[in-house]
Design a protein around this motif. Structure first.
Motif, PDB file in Angstrom:
ATOM      1  N   LEU A  13      33.588 -12.353  32.539  1.00 53.37           N
ATOM      2  CA  LEU A  13      33.887 -12.648  31.147  1.00 53.37           C
ATOM      3  C   LEU A  13      34.833 -13.837  31.033  1.00 53.37           C
ATOM      4  O   LEU A  13      34.685 -14.692  30.156  1.00 53.37           O
ATOM      5  N   VAL A  14      35.820 -13.889  31.935  1.00 50.07           N
ATOM      6  CA  VAL A  14      36.772 -15.002  31.945  1.00 50.07           C
ATOM      7  C   VAL A  14      36.057 -16.303  32.291  1.00 50.07           C
ATOM      8  O   VAL A  14      36.252 -17.332  31.637  1.00 50.07           O
ATOM      9  N   ARG A  15      35.214 -16.256  33.309  1.00 49.90           N
ATOM     10  CA  ARG A  15      34.463 -17.457  33.698  1.00 49.90           C
ATOM     11  C   ARG A  15      33.581 -17.931  32.548  1.00 49.90           C
ATOM     12  O   ARG A  15      33.476 -19.130  32.289  1.00 49.90           O
ATOM     13  N   GLY A  16      32.948 -16.991  31.878  1.00 50.30           N
ATOM     14  CA  GLY A  16      32.081 -17.342  30.761  1.00 50.30           C
ATOM     15  C   GLY A  16      32.846 -18.008  29.632  1.00 50.30           C
ATOM     16  O   GLY A  16      32.382 -18.986  29.029  1.00 50.30           O
ATOM     17  N   GLY A  17      34.043 -17.496  29.350  1.00 53.26           N
ATOM     18  CA  GLY A  17      34.869 -18.095  28.311  1.00 53.26           C
ATOM     19  C   GLY A  17      35.305 -19.500  28.663  1.00 53.26           C
ATOM     20  O   GLY A  17      35.268 -20.408  27.825  1.00 53.26           O
ATOM     21  N   PHE A  18      35.704 -19.692  29.929  1.00 55.81           N
ATOM     22  CA  PHE A  18      36.105 -21.019  30.386  1.00 55.81           C
ATOM     23  C   PHE A  18      34.935 -21.989  30.313  1.00 55.81           C
ATOM     24  O   PHE A  18      35.088 -23.143  29.903  1.00 55.81           O
ATOM     25  N   ARG A  19      33.762 -21.515  30.725  1.00 54.52           N
ATOM     26  CA  ARG A  19      32.578 -22.382  30.741  1.00 54.52           C
ATOM     27  C   ARG A  19      32.251 -22.875  29.323  1.00 54.52           C
ATOM     28  O   ARG A  19      31.993 -24.062  29.106  1.00 54.52           O
ATOM     29  N   MET A  20      32.269 -21.961  28.360  1.00 59.26           N
ATOM     30  CA  MET A  20      31.967 -22.332  26.976  1.00 59.26           C
ATOM     31  C   MET A  20      32.975 -23.353  26.446  1.00 59.26           C
ATOM     32  O   MET A  20      32.613 -24.336  25.797  1.00 59.26           O
ATOM     33  N   LEU A  21      34.245 -23.121  26.750  1.00 61.59           N
ATOM     34  CA  LEU A  21      35.303 -24.014  26.285  1.00 61.59           C
ATOM     35  C   LEU A  21      35.170 -25.403  26.903  1.00 61.59           C
ATOM     36  O   LEU A  21      35.245 -26.423  26.207  1.00 61.59           O
ATOM     37  N   ILE A  22      34.955 -25.432  28.215  1.00 59.92           N
ATOM     38  CA  ILE A  22      34.897 -26.702  28.945  1.00 59.92           C
ATOM     39  C   ILE A  22      33.657 -27.509  28.579  1.00 59.92           C
ATOM     40  O   ILE A  22      33.725 -28.722  28.348  1.00 59.92           O
ATOM     41  N   GLU A  23      32.512 -26.850  28.507  1.00 56.78           N
ATOM     42  CA  GLU A  23      31.273 -27.583  28.269  1.00 56.78           C
ATOM     43  C   GLU A  23      31.124 -28.051  26.828  1.00 56.78           C
ATOM     44  O   GLU A  23      30.206 -28.800  26.510  1.00 56.78           O
ATOM     45  N   ALA A  24      32.037 -27.635  25.953  1.00 58.42           N
ATOM     46  CA  ALA A  24      32.034 -28.136  24.578  1.00 58.42           C
ATOM     47  C   ALA A  24      32.677 -29.523  24.510  1.00 58.42           C
ATOM     48  O   ALA A  24      32.606 -30.197  23.479  1.00 58.42           O
ATOM     49  N   GLU A  25      33.302 -29.942  25.622  1.00 57.69           N
ATOM     50  CA  GLU A  25      33.963 -31.248  25.688  1.00 57.69           C
ATOM     51  C   GLU A  25      33.045 -32.291  26.340  1.00 57.69           C
ATOM     52  O   GLU A  25      32.429 -32.019  27.359  1.00 57.69           O
ATOM     53  N   ASP A  26      32.991 -33.474  25.743  1.00 57.91           N
ATOM     54  CA  ASP A  26      32.100 -34.518  26.251  1.00 57.91           C
ATOM     55  C   ASP A  26      32.497 -35.029  27.632  1.00 57.91           C
ATOM     56  O   ASP A  26      31.639 -35.480  28.395  1.00 57.91           O
ATOM     57  N   ASP A  27      33.779 -34.982  27.943  1.00 56.77           N
ATOM     58  CA  ASP A  27      34.245 -35.571  29.203  1.00 56.77           C
ATOM     59  C   ASP A  27      34.439 -34.540  30.315  1.00 56.77           C
ATOM     60  O   ASP A  27      34.978 -34.858  31.373  1.00 56.77           O
ATOM     61  N   LEU A  28      34.006 -33.303  30.080  1.00 57.57           N
ATOM     62  CA  LEU A  28      34.156 -32.252  31.082  1.00 57.57           C
ATOM     63  C   LEU A  28      32.829 -31.543  31.310  1.00 57.57           C
ATOM     64  O   LEU A  28      32.026 -31.405  30.382  1.00 57.57           O
ATOM     65  N   GLU A  29      32.601 -31.069  32.537  1.00 59.28           N
ATOM     66  CA  GLU A  29      31.413 -30.264  32.815  1.00 59.28           C
ATOM     67  C   GLU A  29      31.715 -29.257  33.918  1.00 59.28           C
ATOM     68  O   GLU A  29      32.519 -29.522  34.811  1.00 59.28           O
ATOM     69  N   VAL A  30      31.101 -28.086  33.834  1.00 62.58           N
ATOM     70  CA  VAL A  30      31.244 -27.063  34.863  1.00 62.58           C
ATOM     71  C   VAL A  30      30.117 -27.246  35.865  1.00 62.58           C
ATOM     72  O   VAL A  30      28.938 -27.207  35.501  1.00 62.58           O
ATOM     73  N   VAL A  31      30.471 -27.451  37.131  1.00 67.24           N
ATOM     74  CA  VAL A  31      29.455 -27.708  38.150  1.00 67.24           C
ATOM     75  C   VAL A  31      29.171 -26.481  39.017  1.00 67.24           C
ATOM     76  O   VAL A  31      28.289 -26.505  39.873  1.00 67.24           O
ATOM     77  N   GLY A  32      29.932 -25.404  38.810  1.00 78.76           N
ATOM     78  CA  GLY A  32      29.687 -24.198  39.593  1.00 78.76           C
ATOM     79  C   GLY A  32      30.749 -23.161  39.351  1.00 78.76           C
ATOM     80  O   GLY A  32      31.775 -23.433  38.717  1.00 78.76           O
ATOM     81  N   GLU A  33      30.508 -21.951  39.828  1.00 80.17           N
ATOM     82  CA  GLU A  33      31.487 -20.890  39.695  1.00 80.17           C
ATOM     83  C   GLU A  33      31.318 -19.869  40.809  1.00 80.17           C
ATOM     84  O   GLU A  33      30.256 -19.791  41.441  1.00 80.17           O
ATOM     85  N   ALA A  34      32.374 -19.124  41.061  1.00 82.96           N
ATOM     86  CA  ALA A  34      32.345 -18.094  42.112  1.00 82.96           C
ATOM     87  C   ALA A  34      33.238 -16.938  41.684  1.00 82.96           C
ATOM     88  O   ALA A  34      34.185 -17.112  40.918  1.00 82.96           O
ATOM     89  N   SER A  35      32.924 -15.743  42.202  1.00 81.09           N
ATOM     90  CA  SER A  35      33.653 -14.540  41.808  1.00 81.09           C
ATOM     91  C   SER A  35      34.762 -14.161  42.776  1.00 81.09           C
ATOM     92  O   SER A  35      35.468 -13.187  42.564  1.00 81.09           O
ATOM     93  N   ASP A  36      34.918 -14.926  43.868  1.00 79.90           N
ATOM     94  CA  ASP A  36      36.007 -14.678  44.804  1.00 79.90           C
ATOM     95  C   ASP A  36      36.271 -15.939  45.608  1.00 79.90           C
ATOM     96  O   ASP A  36      35.480 -16.883  45.599  1.00 79.90           O
ATOM     97  N   GLY A  37      37.414 -15.947  46.299  1.00 78.82           N
ATOM     98  CA  GLY A  37      37.813 -17.132  47.024  1.00 78.82           C
ATOM     99  C   GLY A  37      36.878 -17.529  48.145  1.00 78.82           C
ATOM    100  O   GLY A  37      36.617 -18.718  48.360  1.00 78.82           O
ATOM    101  N   ALA A  38      36.358 -16.554  48.869  1.00 79.20           N
ATOM    102  CA  ALA A  38      35.467 -16.857  49.991  1.00 79.20           C
ATOM    103  C   ALA A  38      34.202 -17.564  49.509  1.00 79.20           C
ATOM    104  O   ALA A  38      33.774 -18.573  50.078  1.00 79.20           O
ATOM    105  N   SER A  39      33.604 -17.031  48.441  1.00 77.17           N
ATOM    106  CA  SER A  39      32.401 -17.658  47.880  1.00 77.17           C
ATOM    107  C   SER A  39      32.724 -19.029  47.306  1.00 77.17           C
ATOM    108  O   SER A  39      31.944 -19.972  47.431  1.00 77.17           O
ATOM    109  N   GLY A  40      33.898 -19.119  46.661  1.00 77.66           N
ATOM    110  CA  GLY A  40      34.299 -20.390  46.090  1.00 77.66           C
ATOM    111  C   GLY A  40      34.502 -21.458  47.145  1.00 77.66           C
ATOM    112  O   GLY A  40      34.050 -22.601  46.991  1.00 77.66           O
ATOM    113  N   PHE A  41      35.169 -21.098  48.237  1.00 72.41           N
ATOM    114  CA  PHE A  41      35.400 -22.051  49.326  1.00 72.41           C
ATOM    115  C   PHE A  41      34.075 -22.539  49.898  1.00 72.41           C
ATOM    116  O   PHE A  41      33.885 -23.741  50.113  1.00 72.41           O
TER     117      PHE A  41
END
Length: 219
Positions: A13-41
């Motif tokens: 839910l947190v990731r989804g909220g961040f994604r919506m907020l960020i992608e509403a900006e012309d100069d920002l884009e979300v290129v990926g997401e992960a649910s834990d540090g290992a997957s993120g790394f």
């Protein structure tokens, strides 16, 4: 090109909220997401990003360890740590591990967006108001120096540079420092550049931690 942001948080839910907020900006884009540090790394080894929004506490690998591994791997991505007051000790560890800044999870949307842009630009001044509030919790946990012992690197600094360092340590912005010390903002930037070079510190957050550790400012 837009600033590429990667999200690492164990709450969808947190990731989804961040994604919506960020992608509403012309100069920002979300290129990926992960649910834990290992997957993120792992994902960040194959997905170029400019800024990572990194939660501190996650399963498998927390934000501190993930930040440390990204730095060790030479990944140039900048880490913006997301925290709450009850996780102060983890914030300090993450900053020491190489994070470029931190932001409180209850910050306003405009603060988050500004923080992302600032960190992407190489400026570690992230939400000065949050810095001032959180330092009250972080500072008592810093190791500090022994009574009567000073860091020899302080001998490299001029009196003016120490004044600038003191202001940085309490969360002052460049414009605030310029106003208080009666100098041009460009001169403030010059002093900060010299501080980073002389102290061999990576960014402004490192200057804050250094100032408190060696007792430049009173805890």
């Amino acid at each position: 090109m837009p600033i590429r942001v990667f999200l690492v948080d164990d709450q969808a839910l947190v990731r989804g909220g961040f994604r919506m907020l960020i992608e509403a900006e012309d100069d920002l884009e979300v290129v990926g997401e992960a649910s834990d540090g290992a997957s993120g790394f792992a994902a960040l080894q194959r997905t170029p990003a400019d800024v990572v929004l990194m939660d501190i506490r996650m399963p498998r690998m927390d934000g501190v360890e993930t930040t440390k591994r990204l730095a060790a791997a030479g990944n140039p991505v900048k880490v913006l740590v997301l925290t709450t007051f009850d996780l102060d000790e983890y914030v300090f560890a993450a900053l020491k591990a190489g994070a470029s800044g931190f932001l409180l999870k209850d910050s306003r949307p405009e603060e988050l967006l500004s923080a992302i842009r600032n960190v992407a630009a190489g400026d570690a001044v992230v939400a000065p108001s949050a810095t001032k509030r959180l330092l009250d919790h972080v500072v008592p946990k810093l190791p500090g120096t022994f009574p009567g012992k000073t860091d020899e690197r302080l001998d490299l600094l001029t009196a003016r540079e120490i004044e600038v360092l003191e202001e940085i340590a309490i969360g002052a912005t460049n414009s605030e420092i310029a106003g208080k010390l009666y100098m041009a903002e460009g001169t403030v930037k010059t002093h900060i550049g010299r501080l980073l070079s002389k102290l061999q510190i990576r960014d402004r957050v490192g200057l804050v931690l250094f100032a408190y550790e060696v007792g430049v400012v009173d805890r």
